[in-house]
Motif scaffolding. Structure first.
Motif, PDB file in Angstrom:
ATOM      1  N   PHE A 109      15.973  57.797  15.449  1.00  0.00           N
ATOM      2  CA  PHE A 109      15.035  58.919  15.050  1.00  0.00           C
ATOM      3  C   PHE A 109      14.968  59.774  16.297  1.00  0.00           C
ATOM      4  O   PHE A 109      15.503  59.268  17.426  1.00  0.00           O
ATOM      5  N   ALA A 110      14.374  60.965  16.159  1.00  0.00           N
ATOM      6  CA  ALA A 110      14.302  61.890  17.215  1.00  0.00           C
ATOM      7  C   ALA A 110      13.636  61.090  18.289  1.00  0.00           C
ATOM      8  O   ALA A 110      12.478  60.821  18.301  1.00  0.00           O
ATOM      9  N   PRO A 111      14.366  61.025  19.504  1.00  0.00           N
ATOM     10  CA  PRO A 111      13.774  60.355  20.742  1.00  0.00           C
ATOM     11  C   PRO A 111      12.231  61.158  21.299  1.00  0.00           C
ATOM     12  O   PRO A 111      12.470  62.412  21.175  1.00  0.00           O
ATOM     13  N   TYR A 112      11.500  60.322  21.852  1.00  0.00           N
ATOM     14  CA  TYR A 112      10.371  61.126  22.588  1.00  0.00           C
ATOM     15  C   TYR A 112      10.406  60.585  23.949  1.00  0.00           C
ATOM     16  O   TYR A 112      10.107  59.340  24.335  1.00  0.00           O
ATOM     17  N   SER A 113      10.988  61.234  24.921  1.00  0.00           N
ATOM     18  CA  SER A 113      11.239  60.729  26.356  1.00  0.00           C
ATOM     19  C   SER A 113      10.160  60.595  27.121  1.00  0.00           C
ATOM     20  O   SER A 113       9.038  61.186  26.983  1.00  0.00           O
ATOM     21  N   TYR A 114      10.291  59.764  28.377  1.00  0.00           N
ATOM     22  CA  TYR A 114       9.257  59.463  29.083  1.00  0.00           C
ATOM     23  C   TYR A 114       9.004  60.810  29.816  1.00  0.00           C
ATOM     24  O   TYR A 114       7.473  60.799  30.169  1.00  0.00           O
ATOM     25  N   GLU A 115       9.694  61.642  30.180  1.00  0.00           N
ATOM     26  CA  GLU A 115       9.386  62.850  30.783  1.00  0.00           C
ATOM     27  C   GLU A 115       8.645  63.608  29.885  1.00  0.00           C
ATOM     28  O   GLU A 115       7.611  64.086  30.237  1.00  0.00           O
ATOM     29  N   ARG A 116       9.019  63.701  28.592  1.00  0.00           N
ATOM     30  CA  ARG A 116       8.005  64.681  27.778  1.00  0.00           C
ATOM     31  C   ARG A 116       6.508  63.886  27.631  1.00  0.00           C
ATOM     32  O   ARG A 116       5.466  64.668  27.587  1.00  0.00           O
ATOM     33  N   HIS A 117       6.493  62.489  27.489  1.00  0.00           N
ATOM     34  CA  HIS A 117       5.334  61.763  27.615  1.00  0.00           C
ATOM     35  C   HIS A 117       4.484  62.504  28.657  1.00  0.00           C
ATOM     36  O   HIS A 117       3.297  62.514  28.854  1.00  0.00           O
ATOM     37  N   GLN A 118       5.226  62.384  30.000  1.00  0.00           N
ATOM     38  CA  GLN A 118       4.532  62.718  31.185  1.00  0.00           C
ATOM     39  C   GLN A 118       4.021  64.048  31.027  1.00  0.00           C
ATOM     40  O   GLN A 118       2.928  64.485  31.375  1.00  0.00           O
ATOM     41  N   ASP A 119       4.723  65.134  30.594  1.00  0.00           N
ATOM     42  CA  ASP A 119       4.495  66.639  30.336  1.00  0.00           C
ATOM     43  C   ASP A 119       3.199  66.495  29.367  1.00  0.00           C
ATOM     44  O   ASP A 119       2.206  67.417  29.643  1.00  0.00           O
ATOM     45  N   LEU A 120       3.198  65.674  28.457  1.00  0.00           N
ATOM     46  CA  LEU A 120       2.165  65.611  27.233  1.00  0.00           C
ATOM     47  C   LEU A 120       0.975  65.289  27.702  1.00  0.00           C
ATOM     48  O   LEU A 120      -0.157  66.119  27.794  1.00  0.00           O
ATOM     49  N   ILE A 121       0.579  64.245  28.664  1.00  0.00           N
ATOM     50  CA  ILE A 121      -0.246  63.751  29.226  1.00  0.00           C
ATOM     51  C   ILE A 121      -1.207  64.593  30.328  1.00  0.00           C
ATOM     52  O   ILE A 121      -2.304  64.863  30.473  1.00  0.00           O
ATOM     53  N   HIS A 122       0.039  65.371  31.068  1.00  0.00           N
ATOM     54  CA  HIS A 122      -0.606  66.111  32.312  1.00  0.00           C
ATOM     55  C   HIS A 122      -0.910  67.506  31.909  1.00  0.00           C
ATOM     56  O   HIS A 122      -1.916  67.976  32.550  1.00  0.00           O
ATOM     57  N   ASN A 123      -0.147  67.855  30.982  1.00  0.00           N
ATOM     58  CA  ASN A 123      -0.571  69.405  30.378  1.00  0.00           C
ATOM     59  C   ASN A 123      -2.159  69.237  29.600  1.00  0.00           C
ATOM     60  O   ASN A 123      -2.745  69.888  29.732  1.00  0.00           O
ATOM     61  N   ALA A 124      -2.446  67.899  29.046  1.00  0.00           N
ATOM     62  CA  ALA A 124      -3.485  67.870  28.537  1.00  0.00           C
ATOM     63  C   ALA A 124      -4.737  67.946  29.342  1.00  0.00           C
ATOM     64  O   ALA A 124      -5.886  68.379  28.936  1.00  0.00           O
ATOM     65  N   GLN A 125      -4.541  67.202  30.528  1.00  0.00           N
ATOM     66  CA  GLN A 125      -5.480  67.094  31.510  1.00  0.00           C
ATOM     67  C   GLN A 125      -6.100  68.573  32.027  1.00  0.00           C
ATOM     68  O   GLN A 125      -6.947  68.551  32.489  1.00  0.00           O
ATOM     69  N   LEU A 344       8.726  64.916  -0.598  1.00  0.00           N
ATOM     70  CA  LEU A 344       9.273  66.073  -0.193  1.00  0.00           C
ATOM     71  C   LEU A 344      10.530  66.076   0.764  1.00  0.00           C
ATOM     72  O   LEU A 344      10.408  66.334   1.889  1.00  0.00           O
ATOM     73  N   PRO A 345      11.643  65.818  -0.003  1.00  0.00           N
ATOM     74  CA  PRO A 345      12.823  65.683   0.793  1.00  0.00           C
ATOM     75  C   PRO A 345      13.367  66.789   1.463  1.00  0.00           C
ATOM     76  O   PRO A 345      13.165  67.732   0.957  1.00  0.00           O
ATOM     77  N   ASP A 346      14.030  66.417   2.828  1.00  0.00           N
ATOM     78  CA  ASP A 346      14.528  67.679   3.492  1.00  0.00           C
ATOM     79  C   ASP A 346      15.994  67.079   3.830  1.00  0.00           C
ATOM     80  O   ASP A 346      15.958  66.188   4.789  1.00  0.00           O
ATOM     81  N   TYR A 347      16.962  67.417   3.073  1.00  0.00           N
ATOM     82  CA  TYR A 347      18.379  67.127   3.401  1.00  0.00           C
ATOM     83  C   TYR A 347      18.857  67.309   4.741  1.00  0.00           C
ATOM     84  O   TYR A 347      19.682  66.636   4.995  1.00  0.00           O
ATOM     85  N   SER A 348      18.295  68.194   5.523  1.00  0.00           N
ATOM     86  CA  SER A 348      18.861  68.618   6.676  1.00  0.00           C
ATOM     87  C   SER A 348      18.253  67.726   7.939  1.00  0.00           C
ATOM     88  O   SER A 348      19.139  66.952   8.482  1.00  0.00           O
ATOM     89  N   VAL A 349      16.996  67.551   7.838  1.00  0.00           N
ATOM     90  CA  VAL A 349      16.598  66.736   8.808  1.00  0.00           C
ATOM     91  C   VAL A 349      15.644  65.343   8.440  1.00  0.00           C
ATOM     92  O   VAL A 349      15.299  64.711   9.420  1.00  0.00           O
ATOM     93  N   GLY A 350      15.266  65.348   7.179  1.00  0.00           N
ATOM     94  CA  GLY A 350      14.625  64.430   6.685  1.00  0.00           C
ATOM     95  C   GLY A 350      13.354  64.303   7.324  1.00  0.00           C
ATOM     96  O   GLY A 350      12.829  65.222   7.716  1.00  0.00           O
ATOM     97  N   TRP A 351      12.706  63.005   7.293  1.00  0.00           N
ATOM     98  CA  TRP A 351      11.206  63.070   8.151  1.00  0.00           C
ATOM     99  C   TRP A 351      11.794  63.237   9.591  1.00  0.00           C
ATOM    100  O   TRP A 351      12.611  62.786  10.029  1.00  0.00           O
ATOM    101  N   SER A 352      11.237  63.973  10.238  1.00  0.00           N
ATOM    102  CA  SER A 352      11.499  64.307  11.720  1.00  0.00           C
ATOM    103  C   SER A 352      10.402  64.558  12.627  1.00  0.00           C
ATOM    104  O   SER A 352       9.242  64.352  12.368  1.00  0.00           O
ATOM    105  N   ASP A 353      10.688  64.929  13.769  1.00  0.00           N
ATOM    106  CA  ASP A 353       9.940  65.086  14.850  1.00  0.00           C
ATOM    107  C   ASP A 353       8.782  66.028  14.565  1.00  0.00           C
ATOM    108  O   ASP A 353       7.601  65.962  14.734  1.00  0.00           O
TER     109      ASP A 353
END
Length: 375
Positions: A109-125, A344-353
């Motif tokens: 499935f579309a990965p969610y990287s540890y670097e993106r995780h760090q961006d998420l929490i530090h931008n939130a703060q 609600l199928p999407d044949y290009s991306v399926g269930w997606s990020d």
């Protein structure tokens, strides 16, 4: 030809890769565990011809029912992930793909990287309403991070959300990204109204070690965190131990634990019908919450899902059951598909990020409509 998984959340073992039409691969097990299903690897080949990639141990994976109807995802830029032709022959998961560029990433499935995780929490703060807290450390020395959003006040509710107890369920953190983006939007009326009525405690990634290691279901020492909630220990499950201690400190009026399901091609929730203290009040809250979701998004349904526990027979090692029983509150496990949403199928991306993120935004509306009734 080069195939590698030597990066954040990478997982694959190359058995044979001499010919483009007969690439044989195996998924590696979670450390100290028999679980495996998550894969994430990069193929580099200057020949833009059809490649046949066979994951030869797919039939021995954790959730065999996850393969029929499943399509793997691929990306050239690690931003846009699209589905590629995939079939399961009963033994092998076979991906057939002709690359347009020299290097292609593949994943469960579309990965969610540890670097993106760090961006998420530090931008939130950076938001005036948000505080980033560190509850403790994992076995691999990573922070167990918590976002506290809002200020305590008389009569205000306490709402908790956790995600990625099972690290391979990356759609859960994509959900969190959308949820947080909307909750911290000062121009969103529902978000502003909610923060006047509630304080949110959000753990976007309960299992950072498993996420980086490329695990499907367990932490660094092979423990399934969502079977630890009745008696977590620092030796086995510090992630649950520290989060649970914080919950006991703050109290909980509502809890959502965000997950992904390998087999079912729909979005659904699983309640706490089997906990000993389940009553008409909790039943009414569950039904109200589901009714609202059905009204606000066609991505949700309530016909397919897990069988309900018999009264008093709930497994209290699961987060949503333990929290529901401990705090006598509305407590749900939220499940999204690895496949497509068949409604609600999407044949290009399926269930997606992106769809997971939008689904997270929808949940804020549902919470807004039940917040006054939580206690």
């Amino acid at each position: 030809m080069q195939i590698t998984s030597n990066f954040d959340s990478g997982n694959i073992h190359v058995v044979a890769a001499e010919q483009a039409d007969n690439i044989q691969l195996e998924i590696k097990k979670d450390n100290q565990s028999e679980y495996f299903q998550w894969f994430h690897f990069k193929l580099h080949n200057l020949e833009h011809i059809e490649h046949t990639l066979s994951i030869t141990n797919a039939a021995q994976s954790a959730y065999l029912e996850g393969w029929p109807g499943y399509q793997a995802v691929a990306s050239y830029d690690r931003e846009h992930w699209f589905r590629v032709p995939t079939e399961f022959d009963g033994q092998n998961l076979i991906i057939k793909f002709t690359p347009d560029y020299d290097s292609t990433y593949f994943a469960y499935f579309a990965p969610y990287s540890y670097e993106r995780h760090q961006d998420l929490i530090h931008n939130a703060q950076l938001d005036i309403d948000c505080q980033l807290q560190v509850l403790g450390q994992t076995h691999d020395g990573r922070d167990i991070s918590l976002l506290k959003i809002g200020e305590e006040g008389a009569g205000k509710k306490t709402i908790w959300l956790t995600a990625r107890q099972h690290p391979g369920e990356t759609m859960a953190e994509w959900f969190m990204e959308g949820f947080l983006d909307r909750l911290l939007d000062e121009d969103d009326g529902a978000a502003r109204a909610l923060l006047n009525k509630a304080v949110f405690y959000v753990v976007p990634n309960m299992n950072p070690d498993g996420s980086v290691r490329g695990h499907l279901r367990t932490n660094a020492v092979g423990v399934n965190l969502n079977r630890e909630w009745d008696n977590p220990t620092l030796e086995k499950s510090p992630e649950v131990y520290f989060v649970r201690e914080k919950m006991l400190e703050t109290g909980v009026d509502m809890f959502l634990d965000i997950h992904g399901d390998e087999a079912l091609p729909v979005n659904f929730v699983a309640g706490s019908e089997g906990i000993p203290s389940y009553n008409d009040k909790l039943k009414s809250l569950e039904e109200q919450f589901k009714k609202i979701l059905l009204q606000i998004t066609p991505e949700f349904q309530d016909e397919k899902g897990y069988e309900k526990d018999e009264p008093g027979k709930a497994n209290l090692t699961l987060a949503s059951n333990w929290v529901g029983e401990q705090f006598k509150c509305l407590s749900y496990t939220v499940e999204m598909p690895f496949k497509d949403n068949e409604l609600l199928p999407d044949y290009s991306v399926g269930w997606s990020d992106n769809r997971s993120s939008l689904f997270g935004r929808d949940f804020l509306t549902a919470i807004y409509h039940v917040v006054d009734d939580l206690r």
